[in-house]
Motif scaffolding. Structure first.
Motif, PDB file in Angstrom:
ATOM      1  N   LEU A   1     -93.809  -8.381  28.449  1.00 46.63           N
ATOM      2  CA  LEU A   1     -94.673  -9.517  28.760  1.00 46.63           C
ATOM      3  C   LEU A   1     -95.743  -9.175  29.788  1.00 46.63           C
ATOM      4  O   LEU A   1     -96.820  -9.792  29.796  1.00 46.63           O
ATOM      5  CB  LEU A   1     -93.830 -10.690  29.267  1.00 46.63           C
ATOM      6  CG  LEU A   1     -93.035 -11.451  28.200  1.00 46.63           C
ATOM      7  CD1 LEU A   1     -92.081 -12.448  28.854  1.00 46.63           C
ATOM      8  CD2 LEU A   1     -93.966 -12.180  27.240  1.00 46.63           C
TER       9      LEU A   1
ATOM     10  N   TYR B   1     -99.557 -10.465  29.494  1.00 48.61           N
ATOM     11  CA  TYR B   1    -100.289 -11.312  30.446  1.00 48.61           C
ATOM     12  C   TYR B   1    -101.624 -10.673  30.824  1.00 48.61           C
ATOM     13  O   TYR B   1    -102.649 -11.359  30.928  1.00 48.61           O
ATOM     14  CB  TYR B   1     -99.462 -11.536  31.705  1.00 48.61           C
ATOM     15  CG  TYR B   1     -98.177 -12.304  31.493  1.00 48.61           C
ATOM     16  CD1 TYR B   1     -98.088 -13.326  30.570  1.00 48.61           C
ATOM     17  CD2 TYR B   1     -97.038 -11.999  32.243  1.00 48.61           C
ATOM     18  CE1 TYR B   1     -96.908 -14.030  30.378  1.00 48.61           C
ATOM     19  CE2 TYR B   1     -95.850 -12.692  32.070  1.00 48.61           C
ATOM     20  CZ  TYR B   1     -95.783 -13.701  31.136  1.00 48.61           C
ATOM     21  OH  TYR B   1     -94.611 -14.385  30.968  1.00 48.61           O
TER      22      TYR B   1
ATOM     23  N   ARG C   1     -96.786 -20.021  32.903  1.00 49.06           N
ATOM     24  CA  ARG C   1     -95.777 -19.171  32.264  1.00 49.06           C
ATOM     25  C   ARG C   1     -94.399 -19.828  32.350  1.00 49.06           C
ATOM     26  O   ARG C   1     -93.636 -19.821  31.376  1.00 49.06           O
ATOM     27  CB  ARG C   1     -95.728 -17.798  32.937  1.00 49.06           C
ATOM     28  CG  ARG C   1     -97.042 -17.048  32.958  1.00 49.06           C
ATOM     29  CD  ARG C   1     -96.899 -15.770  33.766  1.00 49.06           C
ATOM     30  NE  ARG C   1     -98.182 -15.260  34.204  1.00 49.06           N
ATOM     31  CZ  ARG C   1     -98.336 -14.222  35.021  1.00 49.06           C
ATOM     32  NH1 ARG C   1     -97.278 -13.592  35.482  1.00 49.06           N
ATOM     33  NH2 ARG C   1     -99.543 -13.814  35.377  1.00 49.06           N
TER      34      ARG C   1
ATOM     35  N   LEU D   1     -86.412 -15.108  25.575  1.00 52.98           N
ATOM     36  CA  LEU D   1     -87.863 -15.144  25.789  1.00 52.98           C
ATOM     37  C   LEU D   1     -88.216 -16.192  26.835  1.00 52.98           C
ATOM     38  O   LEU D   1     -89.062 -15.959  27.717  1.00 52.98           O
ATOM     39  CB  LEU D   1     -88.585 -15.426  24.471  1.00 52.98           C
ATOM     40  CG  LEU D   1     -90.116 -15.452  24.527  1.00 52.98           C
ATOM     41  CD1 LEU D   1     -90.660 -14.131  25.055  1.00 52.98           C
ATOM     42  CD2 LEU D   1     -90.698 -15.760  23.147  1.00 52.98           C
TER      43      LEU D   1
ATOM     44  N   MET E   1     -89.849 -15.538  30.693  1.00 52.39           N
ATOM     45  CA  MET E   1     -91.086 -16.171  31.146  1.00 52.39           C
ATOM     46  C   MET E   1     -90.881 -17.064  32.354  1.00 52.39           C
ATOM     47  O   MET E   1     -91.845 -17.333  33.088  1.00 52.39           O
ATOM     48  CB  MET E   1     -91.711 -16.977  30.007  1.00 52.39           C
ATOM     49  CG  MET E   1     -92.171 -16.152  28.832  1.00 52.39           C
ATOM     50  SD  MET E   1     -93.217 -17.071  27.676  1.00 52.39           S
ATOM     51  CE  MET E   1     -94.732 -17.249  28.626  1.00 52.39           C
TER      52      MET E   1
END
Length: 495
Positions: free
Chosen positions: A275, A279, A294, A350, A354
């Motif tokens: 991730l 980003y 996020r 996931l 985040m």
């Protein structure tokens, strides 16, 4: 206890000992707790207090309660201080370095959990000592590994940037600031109230501007993260309701529920570093997700994951065949396969990737330097509150046949002697969705970031900086950060 005691450890750290000495001293307590747990695991060492209904000999309370409390106390000092101490090693404008650290820190937690969660149960099941399944060797090995890690950390002191403690009990000072500010705000005329940006400013004369600002920022973060207790309420069902659900399914690859759930740690180890470049790529396209953005998406994914599990439960119950169980009570082949849990674990992981590491960054970046451990202890407190909510809701609906089945043939013959109905899953999903809306709305309309860096997005004009184009406001931000840091280091040396 492990998620409440960080309040005390953080208070001790920020007020008197500092993060380094809090970690070192309470690591000793933690290590001693694990060692005692290993020693007391030796059968018959402290005798027995009786026998339960199944003929299992009962150990005295001291054999597990004292070690567990010592481990919880040690955790209270380690949990809020390690991540904040790591964040202290970066200058204010070193956002990418700090972002990388918190990601690696969270990955490390999951690597440790994956190793211990995979090896320790197998070690206990396949090894005997003192004529019984062996707990002594796994516990003593954990104590040895932890002690070595603590020593390595302690020896690194000359290389650390250490933020000194205030020397006063910060929780009391913060509470006193809030009480004085609130009292004077109530007594003040309307015109004077309007002249202040925040009610705490009324305490500036008695407590000082710096402490007022530190207290304001801490309260700001606390109210922003309050809804996340409902995130943890749902998240922790992964080691509870999802285990029960798995017990009604044909084990995936023959794996028990506690081993199959390690897929969560595996996915986190993959997703968190993945991730980070995602980003950055989004920022290169001028799509800047603030850290709260996020976290909101992560919260939403958690709600989706539990919704998926609730829908799956409909099919799990329908396919469960109590006549198709082996000697251990697991389905043989006629039940729904445990592999069908993969989608919900993927979405949950996931969402965690985040929200959870980003939450550590958020609680660190958006408070003053004197209360960072205290802020991170509030993050741990949300986990504890989430567990309490889960327990209370569970007690409230325990005997309600809308949510739990105890009477059907399937329920009576299930491995857990009861079945959680889909309505229970949907109830928790609904509570989480309401909290997610609360979290999103508070972040969008109420919360104010401490500064541009605290949003954890790129500073304005960062792509232009790479091209050599100067932006005075950016240069000023970086220069102020560097000067402030150097002044702090000089003050520490002088002290």
């Amino acid at each position: 206890m492990a998620y409440v005691f960080p309040l005390g450890g953080a208070a001790l750290s920020d007020s008197f000992l500092g993060k380094y000495w809090t970690i070192v001293s309470l690591s000793v307590v933690y290590a001693l707790g694990v060692i005692l747990l290993a020693i007391f695991a030796i059968p018959g060492l402290l005798g027995y207090t009786g026998v339960d209904d199944k003929g299992v000999q009962l150990l005295p309370l001291i054999s597990w309660f004292v070690p567990v409390v010592m481990i919880a106390i040690g955790t209270g000092g380690i949990k809020p201080c390690v991540s904040s101490h790591g964040g202290d090693q970066f200058l204010t404008h070193q956002r990418k370095g700090m972002d990388f650290f918190f990601s690696i820190f969270y990955i490390s937690i999951n690597v440790g959990g994956l190793i211990s969660g995979s090896i320790t149960p197998l070690w206990v099941q396949n090894t005997e000592c003192f004529g019984r399944p062996c707990y002594f060797y796994p516990y003593i090995m954990c104590a040895c590994v932890f002690t070595v890690a603590a020593l390595v950390f302690a020896l690194g002191k000359p290389f650390y940037r250490i933020v000194p403690p205030r020397g006063q009990f910060l929780p009391w000072l913060a509470l006193k600031t809030a009480l004085i500010g609130g009292y004077k705000y109530i007594k003040a005329p309307a015109a004077e109230r309007k002249s202040k940006k925040h009610y705490l400013e009324f305490a500036t004369e008695e407590m000082g501007a710096d402490l007022v600002e530190e207290t304001r920022l801490l309260g700001n973060v606390l109210f922003a993260i309050l809804p996340t207790m409902f995130y943890w309420m749902v998240y922790d069902q992964g080691s509870d309701e999802w285990y029960y659900q798995y017990d009604l399914m044909t084990p995936a690859g023959g794996l028990p529920a506690e081993t199959f759930s390690n897929i969560n740690s595996i996915l986190i180890i993959i997703m968190v570093p993945t991730l980070v470049p995602v980003y950055r790529w989004l920022e290169s396209k001028n799509i800047r997700l603030s850290i709260l953005g996020r976290m909101t998406i992560g919260f939403s994914l958690m709600c989706v994951a539990f919704l998926i599990s609730g829908i799956l439960q409909i099919y799990v119950i329908d396919a469960f065949d109590p006549t198709d169980l082996d000697d251990k009570g697991y389905c043989k082949s006629k039940c729904l396969s445990g592999w069908w849990q993969i989608p919900q674990w993927f979405v949950l992981s996931l969402g965690e990737a985040m929200l959870s590491p980003e939450g550590l960054k958020f609680t660190y970046m958006n408070v003053g330097k004197q209360m960072r451990a205290q802020s991170l202890s509030f993050w741990s407190l949300m986990i504890s509150l989430g567990n309490i909510i889960t327990a209370q809701v569970g007690v409230g609906i325990e005997k309600n046949d809308t949510f739990n089945d105890y009477d059907s043939v399937k329920a009576k013959n299930s491995p857990d002697n009861s079945i959680s109905l889909p309505a229970k899953y949907f109830l928790f999903t609904g509570l989480a969705i309401i909290a997610n809306i609360w979290f999103w709305a508070w972040g969008l309309f109420v919360f104010e970031f401490k500064d541009q860096n605290a949003t954890m997005t790129g500073l304005p004009g960062w792509r232009d900086r790479r091209r050599g184009i100067k932006h005075p406001e950016v240069e000023a931000t970086i220069e102020v950060a560097e000067v402030a840091t150097e002044e702090k280091k000089d003050a520490q040396i002088a002290a």
